[in-house]
Design a protein around this motif. Sequence first.
Motif, PDB file in Angstrom:
ATOM      1  N   GLU A  74       0.794  -1.218   0.000  1.00 16.53           N
ATOM      2  CA  GLU A  74       0.000   0.000   0.000  1.00 16.53           C
ATOM      3  C   GLU A  74       0.829   1.271   0.000  1.00 16.53           C
ATOM      4  O   GLU A  74       0.379   2.320  -0.416  1.00 16.53           O
ATOM      5  CB  GLU A  74      -0.926   0.030   1.209  1.00 16.53           C
ATOM      6  N   LEU A  75       2.053   1.218   0.503  1.00 11.28           N
ATOM      7  CA  LEU A  75       2.849   2.414   0.655  1.00 11.28           C
ATOM      8  C   LEU A  75       3.555   2.743  -0.647  1.00 11.28           C
ATOM      9  O   LEU A  75       4.283   1.943  -1.185  1.00 11.28           O
ATOM     10  CB  LEU A  75       3.887   2.227   1.767  1.00 11.28           C
ATOM     11  N   VAL A  76       3.295   3.903  -1.190  1.00  4.26           N
ATOM     12  CA  VAL A  76       4.037   4.392  -2.335  1.00  4.26           C
ATOM     13  C   VAL A  76       4.473   5.813  -2.038  1.00  4.26           C
ATOM     14  O   VAL A  76       3.689   6.628  -1.575  1.00  4.26           O
ATOM     15  CB  VAL A  76       3.179   4.363  -3.626  1.00  4.26           C
ATOM     16  N   LYS A  77       5.721   6.104  -2.268  1.00  2.28           N
ATOM     17  CA  LYS A  77       6.223   7.453  -2.027  1.00  2.28           C
ATOM     18  C   LYS A  77       5.987   8.279  -3.283  1.00  2.28           C
ATOM     19  O   LYS A  77       6.541   8.003  -4.332  1.00  2.28           O
ATOM     20  CB  LYS A  77       7.698   7.407  -1.668  1.00  2.28           C
ATOM     21  N   VAL A  78       5.135   9.286  -3.154  1.00  2.00           N
ATOM     22  CA  VAL A  78       4.760  10.101  -4.290  1.00  2.00           C
ATOM     23  C   VAL A  78       5.629  11.347  -4.272  1.00  2.00           C
ATOM     24  O   VAL A  78       5.475  12.207  -3.417  1.00  2.00           O
ATOM     25  CB  VAL A  78       3.267  10.491  -4.210  1.00  2.00           C
ATOM     26  N   SER A  79       6.557  11.431  -5.187  1.00  2.00           N
ATOM     27  CA  SER A  79       7.476  12.549  -5.137  1.00  2.00           C
ATOM     28  C   SER A  79       8.119  12.786  -6.486  1.00  2.00           C
ATOM     29  O   SER A  79       8.087  11.953  -7.368  1.00  2.00           O
ATOM     30  CB  SER A  79       8.553  12.297  -4.086  1.00  2.00           C
ATOM     31  N   GLU A  80       8.731  13.958  -6.626  1.00  2.00           N
ATOM     32  CA  GLU A  80       9.392  14.340  -7.858  1.00  2.00           C
ATOM     33  C   GLU A  80      10.421  15.401  -7.502  1.00  2.00           C
ATOM     34  O   GLU A  80      10.101  16.414  -6.863  1.00  2.00           O
ATOM     35  CB  GLU A  80       8.351  14.898  -8.841  1.00  2.00           C
ATOM     36  N   GLU A  81      11.686  15.190  -7.877  1.00  2.00           N
ATOM     37  CA  GLU A  81      12.705  16.168  -7.573  1.00  2.00           C
ATOM     38  C   GLU A  81      12.500  17.401  -8.451  1.00  2.00           C
ATOM     39  O   GLU A  81      12.250  17.313  -9.642  1.00  2.00           O
ATOM     40  CB  GLU A  81      14.096  15.567  -7.811  1.00  2.00           C
TER      41      GLU A  81
ATOM     42  N   ARG B  77      10.435  22.407   0.795  1.00  2.00           N
ATOM     43  CA  ARG B  77      10.352  21.102   0.168  1.00  2.00           C
ATOM     44  C   ARG B  77       9.275  20.249   0.838  1.00  2.00           C
ATOM     45  O   ARG B  77       9.219  20.135   2.060  1.00  2.00           O
ATOM     46  CB  ARG B  77      11.707  20.411   0.240  1.00  2.00           C
ATOM     47  N   LEU B  78       8.469  19.621  -0.005  1.00  3.67           N
ATOM     48  CA  LEU B  78       7.345  18.803   0.439  1.00  3.67           C
ATOM     49  C   LEU B  78       7.581  17.347   0.064  1.00  3.67           C
ATOM     50  O   LEU B  78       7.984  17.031  -1.059  1.00  3.67           O
ATOM     51  CB  LEU B  78       6.057  19.290  -0.233  1.00  3.67           C
ATOM     52  N   PHE B  79       7.315  16.464   1.023  1.00  8.03           N
ATOM     53  CA  PHE B  79       7.381  15.019   0.779  1.00  8.03           C
ATOM     54  C   PHE B  79       6.016  14.429   1.103  1.00  8.03           C
ATOM     55  O   PHE B  79       5.460  14.687   2.169  1.00  8.03           O
ATOM     56  CB  PHE B  79       8.458  14.391   1.661  1.00  8.03           C
ATOM     57  N   ILE B  80       5.463  13.626   0.163  1.00  8.00           N
ATOM     58  CA  ILE B  80       4.138  13.046   0.344  1.00  8.00           C
ATOM     59  C   ILE B  80       4.233  11.530   0.254  1.00  8.00           C
ATOM     60  O   ILE B  80       4.879  10.996  -0.644  1.00  8.00           O
ATOM     61  CB  ILE B  80       3.133  13.526  -0.729  1.00  8.00           C
ATOM     62  N   GLU B  81       3.571  10.851   1.195  1.00  9.53           N
ATOM     63  CA  GLU B  81       3.386   9.407   1.110  1.00  9.53           C
ATOM     64  C   GLU B  81       1.895   9.112   1.063  1.00  9.53           C
ATOM     65  O   GLU B  81       1.122   9.713   1.815  1.00  9.53           O
ATOM     66  CB  GLU B  81       3.993   8.692   2.323  1.00  9.53           C
ATOM     67  N   SER B  82       1.516   8.181   0.179  1.00  6.32           N
ATOM     68  CA  SER B  82       0.103   7.843   0.024  1.00  6.32           C
ATOM     69  C   SER B  82      -0.137   6.391   0.390  1.00  6.32           C
ATOM     70  O   SER B  82       0.663   5.522   0.044  1.00  6.32           O
ATOM     71  CB  SER B  82      -0.346   8.079  -1.424  1.00  6.32           C
ATOM     72  N   TYR B  83      -1.235   6.163   1.073  1.00  3.74           N
ATOM     73  CA  TYR B  83      -1.634   4.825   1.502  1.00  3.74           C
ATOM     74  C   TYR B  83      -3.033   4.534   0.984  1.00  3.74           C
ATOM     75  O   TYR B  83      -3.874   5.425   0.913  1.00  3.74           O
ATOM     76  CB  TYR B  83      -1.651   4.730   3.028  1.00  3.74           C
TER      77      TYR B  83
ATOM     78  N   ILE C  55      -0.586  17.352 -10.313  1.00  6.23           N
ATOM     79  CA  ILE C  55       0.817  17.134 -10.653  1.00  6.23           C
ATOM     80  C   ILE C  55       1.042  15.627 -10.721  1.00  6.23           C
ATOM     81  O   ILE C  55       0.882  14.931  -9.722  1.00  6.23           O
ATOM     82  CB  ILE C  55       1.757  17.770  -9.604  1.00  6.23           C
ATOM     83  N   ARG C  56       1.411  15.130 -11.873  1.00  9.40           N
ATOM     84  CA  ARG C  56       1.548  13.683 -12.075  1.00  9.40           C
ATOM     85  C   ARG C  56       2.889  13.220 -11.508  1.00  9.40           C
ATOM     86  O   ARG C  56       3.890  13.110 -12.223  1.00  9.40           O
ATOM     87  CB  ARG C  56       1.435  13.329 -13.545  1.00  9.40           C
ATOM     88  N   LEU C  57       2.901  12.946 -10.229  1.00  8.66           N
ATOM     89  CA  LEU C  57       4.114  12.537  -9.551  1.00  8.66           C
ATOM     90  C   LEU C  57       4.231  11.016  -9.524  1.00  8.66           C
ATOM     91  O   LEU C  57       3.234  10.308  -9.452  1.00  8.66           O
ATOM     92  CB  LEU C  57       4.120  13.074  -8.122  1.00  8.66           C
ATOM     93  N   ASN C  58       5.447  10.533  -9.539  1.00  9.93           N
ATOM     94  CA  ASN C  58       5.703   9.089  -9.532  1.00  9.93           C
ATOM     95  C   ASN C  58       4.995   8.398 -10.691  1.00  9.93           C
ATOM     96  O   ASN C  58       4.531   7.271 -10.587  1.00  9.93           O
ATOM     97  CB  ASN C  58       5.248   8.471  -8.203  1.00  9.93           C
ATOM     98  N   SER C  59       4.882   9.103 -11.812  1.00  9.59           N
ATOM     99  CA  SER C  59       4.127   8.609 -12.958  1.00  9.59           C
ATOM    100  C   SER C  59       5.044   7.908 -13.947  1.00  9.59           C
ATOM    101  O   SER C  59       6.209   8.285 -14.107  1.00  9.59           O
ATOM    102  CB  SER C  59       3.424   9.782 -13.651  1.00  9.59           C
ATOM    103  N   ASN C  60       4.488   6.920 -14.639  1.00  9.69           N
ATOM    104  CA  ASN C  60       5.240   6.295 -15.722  1.00  9.69           C
ATOM    105  C   ASN C  60       5.108   7.067 -17.028  1.00  9.69           C
ATOM    106  O   ASN C  60       5.687   6.687 -18.049  1.00  9.69           O
ATOM    107  CB  ASN C  60       4.792   4.846 -15.922  1.00  9.69           C
ATOM    108  N   GLY C  61       4.318   8.152 -17.018  1.00  5.38           N
ATOM    109  CA  GLY C  61       4.156   8.980 -18.202  1.00  5.38           C
ATOM    110  C   GLY C  61       3.219   8.390 -19.240  1.00  5.38           C
ATOM    111  O   GLY C  61       3.012   8.988 -20.305  1.00  5.38           O
TER     112      GLY C  61
END
Length: 489
Positions: free
Chosen positions: A18-25, A33-39, A169-175
């Motif tokens: 369930e844990l995915v780190k949603v982020s983009e440098e 700086r913001l760090f988001i984790e989604s469950y 914002i499409r973060l952690n996306s495969n595009g």
Amino acid sequence: MITSTLKILSEADKEACELVKVSEEELTVDKKRLFIESYGCQMNFSDSEIVAAVMRNANFATTSTEDNADVIFLNTCAIRDNAEQKVRNRLQYLNNLKKKRPGLIIGVLGCMAERLKTKLLDEEKMVDIVAGPDAYRDLPRLVEEAETGQKAVNVFLSREETYADISPIRLNSNGITAYISIMRGCDNMCSFCVVPYTRGRERSRDPFSIVEEARLLFADGYKEVTLLGQNVDSYKWNPSPVGRGDASPSLTGEGFRVGFAQLLEMVALIDPDLRVRFSTSHPKDITDDVLWTMKKYENICNYIHFPAQSGNSRVLKIMNRTYDREWYIQKIDRIREILGDECGISTDMITGFCTETEEEHQDTLSLMEYVKYDYAYMFAYSERPGTPAAKKFKDDIPEDVKKRRLQEVIDVQRRHSGERNQMSLGKVYKVLVEGPSKRSDADLCGRNDQNKVVVFPRENYKKGDYVHVLVTECSSATLIGKAVEQVIA
């Protein structure tokens, strides 16, 4: 979201994923700086993209690690106790990190925040910010308040908020694949579920904004969108009294209404190369119009997530699912009649719900034998405080019985997944390449129309290509094959 490669999941398996780190440098000059984790569910991951957009507009940059973040948000799930315990364990770690960096701001967002509200601030004292699913526009102010040393909270549930005007914002996306939220909230009031209390009443988003978001994604190179809602089949939109000047005359006026079948068609018409998926369908609401629209358009994927929860009518009644076993089977039959036996169907199943007898558990197994789902999300019942089930019924099934029944459900589903995949041997599927295989860079993987993962040799293909693949092998979770020049009859 649970990744699309997971086909047979016990509660423990699902929790682990369930844990995915949603982020983009990003460039961080003069930015915090913001760090988001989604469950949890797909809706939470979609919401995190909205949060990222809100915070970027407030001059925040995202980062891929909590180690250099000024603000950390956990976007949480409250559907099961295990999900909340995972967040609490994570908060303990982050609070230890905060002792070394006193200026760090920690916020809990989403369903767990809405359920516990100020308890997270007053009793557990583990966070600085608590924000419910309808309060994301307020996050910049809440951060400013927290920076002064005050505890900041907004858990107001709205009857109007859809975030339709915010470009995620499409973060952690495969595009290649993206989610589009088409509605928020839920009116179904299943007795075991916290969602109506944590996400509020149902409201649908303007279809024109949905179509525009999908169109822009396609123009940006995305090849697939998934339309999200707690119950997409109850999507409905009525226009305001004043017509839209940018819309076709046929799509305006007092008589224009949009249901889910019409919305599916509007998105499918953007381009034949844009695949369209959706989740989740409620058995009481899916209509023949939706099924015929799926059949009409090749780019609407031939797959339906169709949660049963139980195979016994009495259990379904006390779950307040508003349908019985016979109704559900009739809907399955209708799906097969219109879309054919190859239509992918998945489900959710709960074992050990309050008062469930052994015979009623057997009804769940027999329903699975009738449908033969392609895959399933399966859980032992977890009582959630404040739900009708917690108020009305005793959680009276021993844990060892719940787990034994769950294992029986898993075993049946594993067999069915294997059988359904065996049906694919020798057939050719159009596969959208999402990236390299996890096991080898020499192979690519993607999904076919039925939402099944397909792995095949890379050759000269690349991410985003549509490739016809002849299936030559399979496991219970994956199809394996080779690219072919044309569909084999």
